[in-house]
Design a protein around this motif. Sequence first.
Motif, PDB file in Angstrom:
ATOM      1  N   THR A 103       0.848  -1.185   0.000  1.00 18.27           N
ATOM      2  CA  THR A 103       0.000   0.000   0.000  1.00 18.27           C
ATOM      3  C   THR A 103       0.885   1.236   0.000  1.00 18.27           C
ATOM      4  N   THR A 104       0.353   2.305  -0.590  1.00 21.57           N
ATOM      5  CA  THR A 104       1.114   3.554  -0.680  1.00 21.57           C
ATOM      6  C   THR A 104       0.636   4.586   0.332  1.00 21.57           C
ATOM      7  N   GLY A 105      -0.447   4.267   1.054  1.00 25.79           N
ATOM      8  CA  GLY A 105      -0.939   5.169   2.087  1.00 25.79           C
ATOM      9  C   GLY A 105      -0.658   4.600   3.464  1.00 25.79           C
ATOM     10  N   SER A 106      -1.502   4.934   4.406  1.00 25.80           N
ATOM     11  CA  SER A 106      -1.315   4.477   5.782  1.00 25.80           C
ATOM     12  C   SER A 106      -2.172   3.257   6.095  1.00 25.80           C
ATOM     13  N   GLU A 107      -2.761   2.637   5.078  1.00 25.90           N
ATOM     14  CA  GLU A 107      -3.656   1.512   5.317  1.00 25.90           C
ATOM     15  C   GLU A 107      -2.893   0.314   5.881  1.00 25.90           C
ATOM     16  N   LYS A 108      -3.501  -0.336   6.856  1.00 22.52           N
ATOM     17  CA  LYS A 108      -2.945  -1.569   7.387  1.00 22.52           C
ATOM     18  C   LYS A 108      -4.061  -2.380   8.025  1.00 22.52           C
ATOM     19  N   GLY A 109      -3.748  -3.648   8.276  1.00 23.41           N
ATOM     20  CA  GLY A 109      -4.737  -4.517   8.901  1.00 23.41           C
ATOM     21  C   GLY A 109      -5.988  -4.664   8.062  1.00 23.41           C
ATOM     22  N   GLY A 110      -7.143  -4.500   8.706  1.00 25.46           N
ATOM     23  CA  GLY A 110      -8.415  -4.667   8.020  1.00 25.46           C
ATOM     24  C   GLY A 110      -8.752  -3.582   7.033  1.00 25.46           C
ATOM     25  N   ASN A 111      -7.956  -2.517   6.985  1.00 23.07           N
ATOM     26  CA  ASN A 111      -8.191  -1.444   6.016  1.00 23.07           C
ATOM     27  C   ASN A 111      -7.374  -1.611   4.737  1.00 23.07           C
ATOM     28  N   VAL A 112      -6.657  -2.722   4.619  1.00 20.85           N
ATOM     29  CA  VAL A 112      -5.904  -2.993   3.401  1.00 20.85           C
ATOM     30  C   VAL A 112      -6.862  -3.550   2.348  1.00 20.85           C
ATOM     31  N   THR A 113      -6.848  -2.966   1.169  1.00 22.40           N
ATOM     32  CA  THR A 113      -7.686  -3.446   0.073  1.00 22.40           C
ATOM     33  C   THR A 113      -7.004  -4.629  -0.597  1.00 22.40           C
ATOM     34  N   VAL A 114      -7.684  -5.759  -0.633  1.00 20.32           N
ATOM     35  CA  VAL A 114      -7.128  -6.988  -1.207  1.00 20.32           C
ATOM     36  C   VAL A 114      -7.921  -7.334  -2.460  1.00 20.32           C
ATOM     37  N   VAL A 115      -7.265  -7.201  -3.616  1.00 14.61           N
ATOM     38  CA  VAL A 115      -7.917  -7.460  -4.905  1.00 14.61           C
ATOM     39  C   VAL A 115      -7.178  -8.613  -5.583  1.00 14.61           C
ATOM     40  N   GLY A 132     -19.496 -10.223   0.872  1.00 11.95           N
ATOM     41  CA  GLY A 132     -18.998  -8.890   1.183  1.00 11.95           C
ATOM     42  C   GLY A 132     -17.604  -8.646   0.647  1.00 11.95           C
ATOM     43  N   MET A 133     -16.759  -9.669   0.628  1.00  8.54           N
ATOM     44  CA  MET A 133     -15.402  -9.481   0.116  1.00  8.54           C
ATOM     45  C   MET A 133     -15.407  -9.287  -1.394  1.00  8.54           C
ATOM     46  N   HIS A 134     -16.366  -9.880  -2.095  1.00  8.13           N
ATOM     47  CA  HIS A 134     -16.455  -9.661  -3.544  1.00  8.13           C
ATOM     48  C   HIS A 134     -16.898  -8.241  -3.873  1.00  8.13           C
ATOM     49  N   ARG A 135     -17.577  -7.602  -2.958  1.00  9.73           N
ATOM     50  CA  ARG A 135     -18.141  -6.282  -3.223  1.00  9.73           C
ATOM     51  C   ARG A 135     -17.455  -5.149  -2.461  1.00  9.73           C
ATOM     52  N   ILE A 136     -16.648  -5.495  -1.455  1.00  7.01           N
ATOM     53  CA  ILE A 136     -15.974  -4.479  -0.648  1.00  7.01           C
ATOM     54  C   ILE A 136     -14.465  -4.645  -0.705  1.00  7.01           C
ATOM     55  N   MET A 137     -13.978  -5.879  -0.572  1.00  8.49           N
ATOM     56  CA  MET A 137     -12.565  -6.242  -0.659  1.00  8.49           C
ATOM     57  C   MET A 137     -11.712  -5.590   0.426  1.00  8.49           C
ATOM     58  N   ARG A 138     -12.361  -5.215   1.502  1.00  7.31           N
ATOM     59  CA  ARG A 138     -11.674  -4.808   2.728  1.00  7.31           C
ATOM     60  C   ARG A 138     -12.387  -5.465   3.900  1.00  7.31           C
ATOM     61  N   GLU A 139     -11.617  -6.001   4.826  1.00  7.63           N
ATOM     62  CA  GLU A 139     -12.238  -6.735   5.923  1.00  7.63           C
ATOM     63  C   GLU A 139     -12.918  -5.817   6.933  1.00  7.63           C
ATOM     64  N   ARG A 140     -12.316  -4.685   7.249  1.00  9.54           N
ATOM     65  CA  ARG A 140     -12.872  -3.871   8.337  1.00  9.54           C
ATOM     66  C   ARG A 140     -14.265  -3.339   8.019  1.00  9.54           C
ATOM     67  N   PRO A 141     -14.506  -2.699   6.873  1.00  8.89           N
ATOM     68  CA  PRO A 141     -15.878  -2.250   6.604  1.00  8.89           C
ATOM     69  C   PRO A 141     -16.857  -3.404   6.465  1.00  8.89           C
ATOM     70  N   ARG A 142     -16.400  -4.548   5.938  1.00  7.44           N
ATOM     71  CA  ARG A 142     -17.271  -5.727   5.872  1.00  7.44           C
ATOM     72  C   ARG A 142     -17.661  -6.166   7.277  1.00  7.44           C
ATOM     73  N   ASN A 143     -16.686  -6.179   8.186  1.00  6.52           N
ATOM     74  CA  ASN A 143     -16.966  -6.582   9.562  1.00  6.52           C
ATOM     75  C   ASN A 143     -17.831  -5.551  10.291  1.00  6.52           C
TER      76      ASN A 143
END
Length: 268
Positions: A15-27, A98-109
Amino acid sequence: MDEEWPWLEDRPVFTTGSEKGGNVTVVPAGAVLKPLTWRFWLYVVGFVMSVALVVVGTWLVIRSPQGAFASGSWWWLALTLPAAGSALFWFAGIYIEGMHRIMRERPRNLLLLAGLLGGGALGLAVPAVLGSAEAVAPTAVLTALCAGTGFCATRGIHRARKDVTRILRLRATGTTHTGVITALPDPRTWSSGGDVPVRYQDSSTGAERTVTVRVNTWAHEIPVPGTRVIVRTDNDGDLLVELDPARPPQYFSDSRRYEQDTSGGGTM
């Protein structure tokens, strides 16, 4: 729900920002961003209603005049158990789809948590409306928590889908460069990952460039220096760094230097 769920594969994500953990976008490779269709929201509504039925049934069992262990109370419990099974079904639907439509764990959770809180508030609202003073305060608290969590989930989903669109755009239209990781992350600043320098040769100008990105991974899956990566850029200066799928990465063997942090990486 799809039979294959590519998010089970755990790989380092840059990632190029400060994202980590559940805020990492996994595509995952080859993934497409599915729309938020009525079927997905049906999962959410079904989950809320099922949780509400569980709460209502449990309340009636506990608060029945004969007590929780009276013979008449077990009829309410018999109605609660199918609702609990239904809640698990809808929960699984949101979790996977939710992962197919969001691809981030934290907002899905957060969406799942908002549904749980909303179902609890709706379930307690029934005895509150029927005159139970004990249910009024918990109903109000759960409603407020649901509203706050729902707001955070909605904002997180919007940001996640926007980032997925960015990643897919760079994969499709970005200028591709070949690069390598040139150093390990600093163990002193390790926190579910760390910053690593990536050197690549600009395929347009031939100039050599170095950028610093964050690698989100487990302590035992830290790519060693020299690991090949693909760097994609656009005219606006946007940047995407991913492992080279044609070159399986080698991982740093002395993971004990980083294992004081036991949290996960790219797919948390």
